[in-house]
Design a protein around this motif. Structure first.
Motif, PDB file in Angstrom:
ATOM      1  N   ASP A 274      17.157  32.322   2.846  1.00  0.00           N
ATOM      2  CA  ASP A 274      17.988  33.535   2.863  1.00  0.00           C
ATOM      3  C   ASP A 274      18.792  33.623   4.156  1.00  0.00           C
ATOM      4  OD1 ASP A 274      17.131  34.301   0.386  1.00  0.00           O
ATOM      5  OD2 ASP A 274      15.585  35.682   1.118  1.00  0.00           O
ATOM      6  N   GLU A 275      18.158  33.274   5.267  1.00  0.00           N
ATOM      7  CA  GLU A 275      18.838  33.320   6.560  1.00  0.00           C
ATOM      8  C   GLU A 275      19.983  32.307   6.608  1.00  0.00           C
ATOM      9  OE1 GLU A 275      17.850  32.811  11.346  1.00  0.00           O
ATOM     10  OE2 GLU A 275      16.292  32.458   9.838  1.00  0.00           O
TER      11      GLU A 275
ATOM     12  N   HIS B 172      22.927  33.524   4.452  1.00  0.00           N
ATOM     13  CA  HIS B 172      23.676  34.575   5.149  1.00  0.00           C
ATOM     14  C   HIS B 172      24.550  33.972   6.243  1.00  0.00           C
ATOM     15  CE1 HIS B 172      24.562  38.465   6.935  1.00  0.00           C
ATOM     16  NE2 HIS B 172      24.144  38.014   8.105  1.00  0.00           N
TER      17      HIS B 172
ATOM     18  N   SER C 212      11.762  31.160  16.051  1.00  0.00           N
ATOM     19  CA  SER C 212      12.916  32.068  16.108  1.00  0.00           C
ATOM     20  C   SER C 212      13.803  31.798  17.321  1.00  0.00           C
ATOM     21  CB  SER C 212      12.440  33.525  16.126  1.00  0.00           C
ATOM     22  OG  SER C 212      11.585  33.765  17.235  1.00  0.00           O
TER      23      SER C 212
END
Length: 245
Positions: free
Chosen positions: A40-41, A44, A228
């Motif tokens: 999903d990241e 996007h 992250s």
């Protein structure tokens, strides 16, 4: 699967890798998102930057070398099909499929049964390609594109070019319809690089490729986006590569 999850948890405990054990437990209890579920990241990000992704999925039998998610998982099938809406999708052949056409054909059939269309592209993430056998097997199975022609541990063009080309089988002196897309680098080559070293290397590659109107493609794996802090740096590098292209 539950057996592999339990086995990995026991391994983490006996090796005193408590951070990994706790992370695995949190994910299994739905207290934390799966750190490898980065799709999903990426979708996007690709919409923002107008990027073209190629997503490759493995459908091998479980073995010493191939430890992918089970090809029978319904959620895995759904993920593979959904990614076809956001980029091109292909197959990551397992280790055994690189040398055995029977195994490669089996994995190709699995992929086509899930996606309901012919398989056209492959990438060997082992980068241990046996030429010309592997490419001849791709040709026999009517696989049209390959992205495996990359060095394992250094950046640069293993094929000696940054432009796509047709595979030439010197044994039979024939031009194959298989198109080779040579990546500039795979992320394994950056394992011991600092962020600054990665950036400078990619900038140099980009400038050299631009001078000859070539194509700069980079191969990443899920774990590159797991952390992250590292993830943000990787996305910055991808954004830099894509600028003014």
């Amino acid at each position: 699967g539950i057996v592999r999850s339990i086995g990995a948890s026991i391994r983490d405990l006996f090796s005193f890798n408590m951070n990994m054990f706790l992370e695995r437990l949190e994910v299994l209890l739905y207290l934390k998102n799966d750190p490898y579920d980065i799709y999903d990241e990426l979708i996007h990000f690709s919409k923002q930057e107008k990027l073209e992704w190629y997503f490759m999925f493995q459908l091998s039998n479980y073995s010493v070398h191939s430890k992918n998610i089970s090809y029978n998982k319904i959620n895995y099938h759904a993920l593979i099909k959904s990614m076809g809406d956001y980029g091109k999708i292909g197959l990551l052949p397992g280790f055994e499929a690189l040398s055995k056409i029977k195994t490669l054909k089996l994995e190709k059939n699995r992929w086509e049964a899930i996606v309901n269309r012919p398989l056209e592209m492959c990438l060997s993430h082992f980068f241990d390609i046996n030429l010309p056998d592997l490419y001849n097997n791709f040709d026999k199975l009517e696989i049209k594109e390959d992205f495996s022609m990359a060095f394992v541990d250094v950046p640069g063009f293993r094929a000696g070019t940054c432009s796509s080309f047709l595979f030439y089988d010197i044994n039979f002196e024939r031009i194959s319809p298989l198109v080779i897309h040579p990546p500039a680098v795979n992320s394994y080559a950056f394992e011991d690089y600092s962020y600054f070293e990665m950036k400078k290397t990619l900038e140099n590659l980009k400038n050299n490729v631009k001078q000859v109107n070539g194509t700069l493609s980079v191969v990443f794996k899920n774990s590159d986006f797991k952390d992250s802090q590292k993830d943000g740096k990787i996305l910055d590098l991808i954004k830099m590569i894509n600028e003014n292209e």
